[in-house]
Scaffold this motif. Structure first.
Motif, PDB file in Angstrom:
ATOM      1  N   SER A 150       0.833  -1.206   0.000  1.00 49.22           N
ATOM      2  CA  SER A 150       0.000   0.000   0.000  1.00 49.22           C
ATOM      3  C   SER A 150       0.866   1.255   0.000  1.00 49.22           C
ATOM      4  O   SER A 150       0.487   2.271  -0.573  1.00 49.22           O
ATOM      5  N   ALA A 170      -4.271   3.992   0.952  1.00 53.61           N
ATOM      6  CA  ALA A 170      -4.501   2.885   0.015  1.00 53.61           C
ATOM      7  C   ALA A 170      -4.904   1.646   0.789  1.00 53.61           C
ATOM      8  O   ALA A 170      -4.500   1.457   1.934  1.00 53.61           O
ATOM      9  N   PRO A 182      -5.742  -4.646  -5.008  1.00 56.20           N
ATOM     10  CA  PRO A 182      -5.872  -3.247  -4.561  1.00 56.20           C
ATOM     11  C   PRO A 182      -7.341  -2.833  -4.621  1.00 56.20           C
ATOM     12  O   PRO A 182      -8.001  -3.052  -5.633  1.00 56.20           O
ATOM     13  N   SER A 187      -9.451   3.295  -1.553  1.00 57.07           N
ATOM     14  CA  SER A 187      -8.192   4.050  -1.574  1.00 57.07           C
ATOM     15  C   SER A 187      -8.540   5.485  -1.926  1.00 57.07           C
ATOM     16  O   SER A 187      -9.356   5.717  -2.826  1.00 57.07           O
TER      17      SER A 187
END
Ligand code: A3D
Length: 320
Positions: A150, A170, A182, A187
């Protein structure tokens, strides 16, 4: 009050950087352990000689025997071999599994009350094996990967948007590496989700996907540039953030490879999930709902980590 004791098993590139950061932050007394004779002692002395300049008081010593780690509060494991160009993390499995067996036995005997952070690759399988070999409670054995992944994602996004890294958050899930997940909707830049920033025209969906892929390949990018080893500054900084949250009971919310016992539908495996780290180690695993795309990526990650764990069980049947 006695100082905390931090043992670093493996005193190579990451181990040396961990010692430096732990000293600069005065997290406690530091013991560097390695099988290479003289090297942990040399690094400890060199770092100790920097302490008057930087003004930190930490005992620094090096050792080649596990007695030296006795009574440690935190143990950070980097022992093993890193990648060379062209190698995947998984190529390291057989060698590093044997190393985890030795390290696990050493921790079991001399530091059974420690909070153990594993960094050795392939991360999710090695931390699983280390917990088994050491026999320590699963909430006290954790893997470092998500903080690094992250942090890389945050850095790339901050560069893209020309904003401070501090204002980018993130959220990543899953295994370390190619199957990392992700979560762009979680984020943000100062709380504004990346998915909204796409709608606001800050970047295109395609550009965002490129940044995500660069994050997944972040380790390989560094290996390709260094040629003789893998990343060490950012991995060390990430593990120190985890150690600090434990030692200071900060209860930071950090993505870590944590033992899953039913969470996210998985049992007896380590995988990257958001956790709370405090004085009791992993105090909580945060379970979020995944949408269908995220679930598909997550399942791929689970399958990949399970494949590595099965390979460990074949090499070392005692783990099965
Ligand atoms: P390196 O500089 O080679 O240090 C590893 C050290 O381990 C060396 O000093 C070895 O002498 C020592 N060692 C080897 N076998 C043993 C043993 N049996 N007992 C004790 N010490 C031993 O590597 P590094 O510091 O760059 O990387 C260490 C590990 O971290 C590697 O496995 C990397 O792949 C891994 N790594 C993980 C991440 C993650 O994000 C998870 C990132 C970067 C590196």
């Amino acid at each position: 009050m006695a100082r905390n004791k931090i043992a670093l098993i493996g005193s190579g590139q990451i181990g040396g950087t961990l010692a430096h950061l732990a000293g600069l932050k005065e997290l406690g007394d530091i013991v560097l352990f390695d099988i290479a004779e003289g090297m942990p002692q040399g690094k400890a002395l060199d770092l100790a000689e920097s302490s008057p300049v930087d003004g930190f008081d930490s005992g620094l010593s090096g050792t080649n025997t596990y007695e030296g780690i006795a009574g440690s509060d935190v143990v950070i494991v980097t022992a093993g071999v890193p990648r060379k160009p062209g190698m995947s993390r998984d190529d390291l499995l057989e060698i590093n599994l044997k190393v985890m067996e030795q390290v696990g036995a050493g921790i079991k005997k001399y530091a059974p009350d420690a909070f153990v952070i594993c960094i050795t690759n392939p991360l999710d399988a090695m931390v699983w094996a280390l917990q088994k070999f050491s026999g320590l409670p699963a909430n006290k054995v954790v893997g470092m990967a998500g903080v690094l992944d992250s942090s890389r994602f945050r850095y790339f996004l901050a560069e893209e948007f020309k904003v401070s890294v501090e204002d980018v958050t993130a959220f990543v899930l899953g295994g370390h590496g190619d199957t990392m997940v992700p979560l762009t909707r979680y984020s943000t830049v100062a709380g504004v989700p990346l998915t909204d920033l796409v709608k606001m025209g800050w970047l295109t969906a395609e550009r965002l996907e490129e940044i995500v892929q660069r994050t997944r390949d972040g380790g390989a990018e560094i290996v390709g540039l260094l040629k003789t080893g893998s990343a060490f500054y950012a991995p060390a900084a990430s593990a120190i953030a985890m150690a600090e949250s434990y030692l200071k009971d900060k209860k930071r919310v950090l993505p870590c490879a944590a033992y899953l016992d039913g969470q996210y539908g998985q049992k007896d495996m380590y995988l990257g999930v958001p956790t709370v780290i405090g004085e009791n180690g992993i105090e909580r695993i945060i379970e979020i709902d995944l949408n269908s795309d995220e679930k598909a990526m997550f399942d791929k990650s689970v399958a990949s980590v399970n494949g590595l764990v099965d390979a460990c069980k074949k090499i070392q049947p005692a783990l099965a």
